[in-house]
Design a protein around this motif. Structure first.
Motif, PDB file in Angstrom:
ATOM      1  N   CYS A  62       4.077  -7.873   2.644  1.00 23.21           N
ATOM      2  CA  CYS A  62       4.035  -6.529   3.265  1.00 23.21           C
ATOM      3  C   CYS A  62       2.646  -5.896   3.277  1.00 23.21           C
ATOM      4  O   CYS A  62       2.491  -4.704   3.007  1.00 23.21           O
ATOM      5  N   HIS A  63       1.621  -6.690   3.582  1.00 23.24           N
ATOM      6  CA  HIS A  63       0.293  -6.119   3.787  1.00 23.24           C
ATOM      7  C   HIS A  63       0.265  -5.398   5.133  1.00 23.24           C
ATOM      8  O   HIS A  63      -0.408  -4.387   5.296  1.00 23.24           O
ATOM      9  N   HIS A  87       2.657   3.427 -11.395  1.00 30.33           N
ATOM     10  CA  HIS A  87       1.903   4.665 -11.624  1.00 30.33           C
ATOM     11  C   HIS A  87       1.169   4.599 -12.962  1.00 30.33           C
ATOM     12  O   HIS A  87       0.001   4.947 -13.062  1.00 30.33           O
ATOM     13  N   HIS A  88       1.866   4.132 -13.990  1.00 30.56           N
ATOM     14  CA  HIS A  88       1.251   4.032 -15.315  1.00 30.56           C
ATOM     15  C   HIS A  88       0.061   3.066 -15.286  1.00 30.56           C
ATOM     16  O   HIS A  88      -1.001   3.344 -15.853  1.00 30.56           O
ATOM     17  N   THR A  89       0.240   1.926 -14.619  1.00 24.58           N
ATOM     18  CA  THR A  89      -0.839   0.931 -14.528  1.00 24.58           C
ATOM     19  C   THR A  89      -2.088   1.571 -13.939  1.00 24.58           C
ATOM     20  O   THR A  89      -3.202   1.344 -14.409  1.00 24.58           O
ATOM     21  N   GLU A  90      -1.900   2.395 -12.907  1.00 22.46           N
ATOM     22  CA  GLU A  90      -3.053   3.017 -12.247  1.00 22.46           C
ATOM     23  C   GLU A  90      -3.769   4.009 -13.170  1.00 22.46           C
ATOM     24  O   GLU A  90      -4.961   4.248 -13.021  1.00 22.46           O
ATOM     25  N   THR A  91      -3.068   4.572 -14.145  1.00 25.81           N
ATOM     26  CA  THR A  91      -3.738   5.492 -15.088  1.00 25.81           C
ATOM     27  C   THR A  91      -4.652   4.715 -16.040  1.00 25.81           C
ATOM     28  O   THR A  91      -5.468   5.319 -16.732  1.00 25.81           O
ATOM     29  N   ARG A 132      -8.013   3.673  -8.103  1.00 26.13           N
ATOM     30  CA  ARG A 132      -6.551   3.669  -7.951  1.00 26.13           C
ATOM     31  C   ARG A 132      -6.155   3.593  -6.474  1.00 26.13           C
ATOM     32  O   ARG A 132      -6.853   4.129  -5.623  1.00 26.13           O
ATOM     33  N   ASN A 133      -5.024   2.966  -6.221  1.00 25.54           N
ATOM     34  CA  ASN A 133      -4.500   2.921  -4.845  1.00 25.54           C
ATOM     35  C   ASN A 133      -3.970   4.285  -4.405  1.00 25.54           C
ATOM     36  O   ASN A 133      -4.049   4.641  -3.241  1.00 25.54           O
ATOM     37  N   TYR A 134      -3.389   5.034  -5.356  1.00 29.17           N
ATOM     38  CA  TYR A 134      -2.655   6.259  -4.985  1.00 29.17           C
ATOM     39  C   TYR A 134      -2.982   7.423  -5.909  1.00 29.17           C
ATOM     40  O   TYR A 134      -3.242   7.240  -7.095  1.00 29.17           O
ATOM     41  N   ASN A 170      -4.354  -4.257  -5.232  1.00 29.80           N
ATOM     42  CA  ASN A 170      -5.235  -3.104  -5.339  1.00 29.80           C
ATOM     43  C   ASN A 170      -6.257  -3.165  -4.197  1.00 29.80           C
ATOM     44  O   ASN A 170      -6.831  -4.213  -3.929  1.00 29.80           O
ATOM     45  N   LYS A 171      -6.439  -2.029  -3.508  1.00 30.62           N
ATOM     46  CA  LYS A 171      -7.286  -2.007  -2.308  1.00 30.62           C
ATOM     47  C   LYS A 171      -8.780  -2.060  -2.636  1.00 30.62           C
ATOM     48  O   LYS A 171      -9.596  -2.379  -1.784  1.00 30.62           O
ATOM     49  N   LYS A 172      -9.121  -1.716  -3.882  1.00 30.60           N
ATOM     50  CA  LYS A 172     -10.539  -1.643  -4.241  1.00 30.60           C
ATOM     51  C   LYS A 172     -10.965  -2.746  -5.207  1.00 30.60           C
ATOM     52  O   LYS A 172     -12.141  -3.051  -5.330  1.00 30.60           O
TER      53      LYS A 172
END
Length: 496
Positions: free
Chosen positions: A150-151, A284-288, A295-297, A457-459
């Motif tokens: 789903c890219h 969400h936790h992973t991104e913190t 972060r993606n979001y 991850n986009k970055k």
């Protein structure tokens, strides 16, 4: 899967179902894989615990549906599910309690058609038609649709999917779809029940998900002897046989990056270097654990998502047997839409709740002492609620009263010899679950496929996400598939 040119050292955060799946596939492809789990055991929400007085409780999933997805996982490694556990087909599959009647859903599809016919003339034939269409959706949905990373929407541009588009009913809602087949309110509720845990009202779920009726009612409802945890132990053994190393009681505290790559993880205060990371932990936790700009979001993004429910769970051990109770029982004496509105609309504790009881000791003598009963009570809830002890106990009383009425037993509370509750704040504490969600993101049309949080991850080039907050979605079979999708992506990246 193709072998990489050189061995990569990959970390997986979390030993939940998607993490176990990803670990097994990545190691099979020749990588060195380490799984870091903050608890002392694998399984995530599907953990199990034993009490000093002889009860064994599965903590989360209890419906063994879509058995072919589990079979496919084991066969990918040259095994069968029966190498790891014994599956029993339940008959009835479950019982549904209404205010004025109860319905036993039989194991046999022919008997199920007779049951439908007895409630509504012509409904037996309609069920046959419904399931034929649902089988088609299951075949395309589970074998094609949900296997995509789903890219982009272009992944879905294939002759097969194009030809199937109309038959998949992606744009019609589940409630109207069921209404085309059945008029009897009880039959409609029975057909709508499986999508409640997808995280929205049947009015907002695509009709595609009638594939769940096929994956459950038609394929059957099973139980692994020894408890659902046998699936976890089987998956762990498969992963270990491939060469995966598990590290328990290991909490990942920070994801360290350099330029556009993960370089290392800070785990229990120590730094460990890796070539790539797969996060099976809460998205969400992973991104913190990342710097804000990586972060993606944003926080705002998560606030605007529609989450599948949280829930109040009670694990009860009773020192007596309870007659007139099946392995799975759904208490639907109250209005379904009112409870759904409490979850997704008003986001409050329900006034007239529905709930579910699992009594595995009806099937499995191993999970309770002789002459005793093992009960798992679950009530779906909105995320983010306050769940103090007093509120939990109030709802337990309500559930026990209704259980007593159904079974003809009095004073069940007096026979409780073990009691433990688990609710919103426990999901946050144990799983870092956003808002205390139990099931991930809702499978609404606006949160399907490409519109779900991205698995990459986009970055940061070598950071991936798997599990119920990304594709394909909530549930045990989708989580197994999610792990496989992410493994394939990472293997392709390394081979590029």
């Amino acid at each position: 899967m193709p072998k990489p040119n050189h061995k990569n050292k990959i970390a997986i955060i979390g030993a939940g179902i998607s993490g176990l799946s990803a670990a097994a596939y990545l190691t099979q492809a020749g990588n060195e894989v380490h799984v870091f789990e903050k608890h002392h055991q694998p399984g995530g929400r599907a953990r199990q615990f034993k009490t000093d007085n002889g009860f064994t409780f599965d903590m989360g999933p209890s419906w063994y549906w879509m058995p072919d997805i589990m079979d496919n996982f084991f066969s990918d490694f040259g095994h069968k599910t029966s190498d790891y556990f014994e599956l029993v087909s339940l008959n009835p599959q479950f019982e549904m309690i209404f205010s004025d009647m109860k319905i036993d859903v039989p194991e046999s599809f022919e008997e199920m058609k007779s049951l439908f016919e007895s409630l509504e003339k012509g409904a037996g034939q309609k069920l046959e038609e419904f399931m034929k269409s649902a089988e088609f959706k299951y075949e395309v949905g589970m074998k094609d649709f949900v296997q995509k990373p789903c890219h982009s929407w272009l992944e879905f541009v294939s002759p097969k999917i194009a030809q199937s588009a109309l038959k998949l009913d992606l744009l019609s809602n589940f409630r109207s779809y069921v209404g085309k087949y059945f008029k009897h309110p009880k039959l409609r509720t029975l057909m709508e029940f499986p999508v409640i845990f997808l995280g929205a009202s049947p009015k907002n779920i695509p009709a595609l998900y009638s594939l769940m009726n096929f994956g459950g009612y038609k394929k059957g409802t099973f139980y692994p002897m020894g408890g659902f945890y046998q699936l976890i132990l089987g998956m762990q053994k498969v992963a270990e046989n491939q060469g995966v190393t598990f590290h328990f009681n290991q909490n990942v505290e920070k994801i360290n990056t350099e330029k556009d790559k993960v370089k290392s993880l800070l785990i229990n205060g120590e730094t460990h270097n890796f070539d790539a990371v797969v996060a099976s932990s809460d998205y969400h936790h992973t991104e913190t654990l990342l710097n804000q700009n990586e972060r993606n979001y944003t926080e705002d993004y998560w606030k605007k998502r529609t989450f599948a429910p949280s829930c109040l769970i009670y694990y009860l051990g009773l020192n007596k047997r309870i007659p007139n109770l099946k392995h799975h029982t759904l208490f639907f004496e109250n209005d379904l839409d009112e409870h759904i509105d409490a979850i997704y609309g008003e986001k409050k504790w329900p006034e007239n709740p529905l709930f579910y009881v699992c009594c595995p000791s009806k099937t499995d003598p191993q999970v309770a002492p002789e002459g005793s009963e093992n009960l798992f009570l679950l009530m779906p809830l909105a995320i983010g609620l306050n769940d103090e002890e007093e509120t939990r106990e109030k709802y337990l009383k309500d559930m026990l009263i209704r259980l007593e009425k159904h079974t003809g037993q009095a004073d069940l509370a007096d026979h409780i010899v073990y009691k433990r509750s688990f609710c919103v704040s426990d999901f946050i504490k144990d799983y870092n679950a956003y808002g205390g969600n139990a099931y991930g993101l809702a499978n609404t049309l606006k949160q399907t496929a490409v519109l779900k949080p991205k698995i990459k991850n986009k970055k940061i080039k070598n950071l991936y996400y798997t599990g119920q907050l990304t594709v394909p979605g909530p549930g045990v079979p989708p989580s197994i598939i999610s792990g496989k999708i992410v493994a394939k992506e990472l293997i392709n990246l390394k081979n590029a």
